[in-house]
Design a protein around this motif. Sequence first.
Motif, PDB file in Angstrom:
ATOM      1  N   MET A   1      51.281  39.993  38.443  1.00  0.00           N
ATOM      2  CA  MET A   1      50.346  40.780  37.636  1.00  0.00           C
ATOM      3  C   MET A   1      50.733  42.254  37.642  1.00  0.00           C
ATOM      4  SD  MET A   1      46.535  39.134  38.126  1.00  0.00           S
ATOM      5  CE  MET A   1      46.467  39.091  39.913  1.00  0.00           C
ATOM      6  N   MET A   2      51.248  42.718  38.773  1.00  0.00           N
ATOM      7  CA  MET A   2      51.637  44.124  38.880  1.00  0.00           C
ATOM      8  C   MET A   2      52.857  44.461  38.017  1.00  0.00           C
ATOM      9  SD  MET A   2      49.564  45.777  40.942  1.00  0.00           S
ATOM     10  CE  MET A   2      50.520  47.159  41.561  1.00  0.00           C
ATOM     11  N   ARG A   3      53.550  43.425  37.513  1.00  0.00           N
ATOM     12  CA  ARG A   3      54.693  43.677  36.623  1.00  0.00           C
ATOM     13  C   ARG A   3      54.222  44.207  35.262  1.00  0.00           C
ATOM     14  NH1 ARG A   3      59.048  40.330  38.697  1.00  0.00           N
ATOM     15  NH2 ARG A   3      60.235  40.630  36.764  1.00  0.00           N
ATOM     16  N   HIS A   4      52.945  44.011  34.951  1.00  0.00           N
ATOM     17  CA  HIS A   4      52.393  44.588  33.720  1.00  0.00           C
ATOM     18  C   HIS A   4      52.275  46.089  33.913  1.00  0.00           C
ATOM     19  CE1 HIS A   4      49.494  45.710  30.634  1.00  0.00           C
ATOM     20  NE2 HIS A   4      49.713  44.544  30.038  1.00  0.00           N
ATOM     21  N   GLU A   5      52.808  46.858  33.008  1.00  0.00           N
ATOM     22  CA  GLU A   5      52.936  48.299  33.211  1.00  0.00           C
ATOM     23  C   GLU A   5      51.604  49.026  33.347  1.00  0.00           C
ATOM     24  OE1 GLU A   5      53.375  49.406  28.419  1.00  0.00           O
ATOM     25  OE2 GLU A   5      55.038  49.742  29.811  1.00  0.00           O
TER      26      GLU A   5
ATOM     27  N   ALA B   1      44.495  41.365  42.321  1.00  0.00           N
ATOM     28  CA  ALA B   1      44.104  40.359  43.310  1.00  0.00           C
ATOM     29  C   ALA B   1      43.949  39.027  42.596  1.00  0.00           C
ATOM     30  CB  ALA B   1      42.803  40.755  43.999  1.00  0.00           C
ATOM     31  N   ALA B   2      44.273  37.936  43.289  1.00  0.00           N
ATOM     32  CA  ALA B   2      44.200  36.596  42.704  1.00  0.00           C
ATOM     33  C   ALA B   2      43.399  35.677  43.606  1.00  0.00           C
ATOM     34  CB  ALA B   2      45.601  36.030  42.493  1.00  0.00           C
TER      35      ALA B   2
ATOM     36  N   TYR C   1      42.074  39.485  39.079  1.00  0.00           N
ATOM     37  CA  TYR C   1      41.327  40.724  38.889  1.00  0.00           C
ATOM     38  C   TYR C   1      42.339  41.857  38.949  1.00  0.00           C
ATOM     39  CZ  TYR C   1      36.726  38.538  39.559  1.00  0.00           C
ATOM     40  OH  TYR C   1      35.592  37.779  39.429  1.00  0.00           O
ATOM     41  N   VAL C   2      42.250  42.788  38.010  1.00  0.00           N
ATOM     42  CA  VAL C   2      43.156  43.931  38.025  1.00  0.00           C
ATOM     43  C   VAL C   2      42.397  45.229  37.809  1.00  0.00           C
ATOM     44  CG1 VAL C   2      45.132  42.587  37.189  1.00  0.00           C
ATOM     45  CG2 VAL C   2      43.677  43.778  35.540  1.00  0.00           C
ATOM     46  N   VAL C   3      42.954  46.308  38.363  1.00  0.00           N
ATOM     47  CA  VAL C   3      42.473  47.667  38.119  1.00  0.00           C
ATOM     48  C   VAL C   3      43.548  48.373  37.303  1.00  0.00           C
ATOM     49  CG1 VAL C   3      41.822  49.863  39.181  1.00  0.00           C
ATOM     50  CG2 VAL C   3      41.159  47.694  40.274  1.00  0.00           C
ATOM     51  N   ALA C   4      43.135  49.007  36.198  1.00  0.00           N
ATOM     52  CA  ALA C   4      44.094  49.656  35.305  1.00  0.00           C
ATOM     53  C   ALA C   4      44.537  51.006  35.857  1.00  0.00           C
ATOM     54  CB  ALA C   4      43.478  49.837  33.930  1.00  0.00           C
ATOM     55  N   ARG C   5      45.741  51.397  35.497  1.00  0.00           N
ATOM     56  CA  ARG C   5      46.208  52.739  35.816  1.00  0.00           C
ATOM     57  C   ARG C   5      45.390  53.757  35.015  1.00  0.00           C
ATOM     58  NH1 ARG C   5      50.971  52.655  38.532  1.00  0.00           N
ATOM     59  NH2 ARG C   5      52.168  50.692  38.469  1.00  0.00           N
TER      60      ARG C   5
END
Length: 618
Positions: A518-522, A528-529, A544-548
């Motif tokens: 998931m972190m490979r998405h820029e 977290a999975a 679940y992801v937090v955006a930059r």
Amino acid sequence: MIWEPSREFIESTNVWRLMRRLGFQQREAFLRFSRDEPERFWDEMMREMGVEWFEPYRQVLDASRGPEWTQWFVGGRLNIAHNCVDRWAGSDRVACLWEGENGETRAVTFAQLREESGRVANALKALGLEAGDRVALSMPMVPEILSILYGCFKAGLTVVPIFAGFGAGAIAARLEDSGARLLFTADQLERRGKRIALAAKMPRSVEHTVVLRYKGGSTEGAIDWQDFIGLQPAAAGTAPLDSEARAFILYTSGTTGKPKGTVHTHAGCLAQMGKEMWLAFDHRADDRFFWLSDIGWMMGPWSILGNHLFGGTIFLYDGAPDFPGPMRLWEMIERHGITTFGVSPTAIRLLSRQAGELPPMASLRLLGSTGEPWDEASWMWFFERVGRRRCPILNISGGTEIVGCFLFPLPIQALKPCTLGGPAPGMATEVVDENGVPVRGPTGYLVCTRPSPSMTRGIWNDPQRYLDTYWSRFPGMWFHGDWASVDSDGHWFLHGRADESMNVAGRKMGPAEVEAAMMRHEGVAEAAAIGVPDEWKGEAIVGYVVARPGAAVDGDAVCDTVAEVLGAMFRPREVIVTVELPKTQSGKIVRRLMRQYYLGEALGDLSTVANPGALSRQ
């Protein structure tokens, strides 16, 4: 009890004859002996299976460095290739029947297999590979995988199987970690009538790549398979290897860090795989054994070596099990006279919803399953519709870490739906509570209180991680990471993972590897999975992801990224974009809380969570 063997059936089995030879009348007494006297049991087992040695071992086991580092069959020299190919090559025995998705079929005898594996061994040596070097294969399920396996073993090389359905990133990680010098792959594979590029996605990080022209694609930039073996002589010696010589590095996922390379030996593989084929699946000379699997997962090598140790015939299928229609699998079983068939619960859940009237499949004698817990409705469909209530389901469970099983029913015992029977012979398996005390009734942790020959000899390049993963939770016990229970009748059951690993359609995947994908998405800053129940796969991935800062992140796009890196099988059900992830005071992500929140369960004790309201601020 849903199935009970007749007296005639019991007395026809390999395990019954072994019990009688050793003086046991009762299964429970035999199992106690196998657990409490491991040296005698495993010595008898090797004799029972007829394993041949270039030099006999002088000691069954040496635990002087502790149970974690036990060595087995000390002083012995042998080779898997000799036991599984060479000694059967003088007859007309069929080693493999194969069918492709397009209907093409092939048969390979042991004599042919010895010749082609000899050419592979000679070609590997001609490229300068030496004993102990690693050779990877990421292939369709085609007969050439057999020649590759045994050719490597003949030359004393270590095989690194990698699931061909992985994405390029997952394949690259395993190639890099193993240090493989050569990779075997194919130009393309075929699924549901469509050709999918395989060689093109392979990293070029190895010294040599050999490509099988399987579907008429290009081998440009690599060594063509026919050129690789074509000029090599068929005669090749089989190296006498120490019992502890490496045969495989097999990868499995953990809850943290990169995938774990588990290390398995020639003697350990033969001991465990052979025992399970002989005692659990009651191998007979005329068996045709089919386990729906892939060479990249443990069950691929397991079914091949376990049967070939006895000169048995395996059936390989390369294709989708429901193409061109939902009856494909059952029609192949009928057409090829399969006697033993194994499959995952996920496959049965999918196939049972499509199937019409099944063919008789009268050749079937035993059914098998592994990979994940059953639901009772799917188990009963398999038992009643496929086995016609006459074939027991031998539900087995262990893992890549032991290339075999901690639990399986013996064919001489009665069965309840979904049960795993009990501890496998030679495996000191227990269910314990938080304090390591054995429990019956309540769910507890699955452990093993004594070492066995097939336990991994560490984690490749990371011995401390091996100790931390398997031996630190309960000192002196192997902690396997599964929830298990034993009912009042002594039947054992599994209830999923006790750690944070996810079991997707019987394939174990750690959250760390999904999170890295998931972190490979820029646009993703944190990820977290978790695994959640799924009607079809048993368990599905939710991210679940937090955006930059300043980035707009779309959850579907992150799902696409995961599928590209890890393969379509591991595409998350959904990825949720949130403001923050719940963490402990020390900064550790609390995946338990995320799972409870997603499923709408009570959140329980939040005293150790620094930001318990994180998930509500999406």
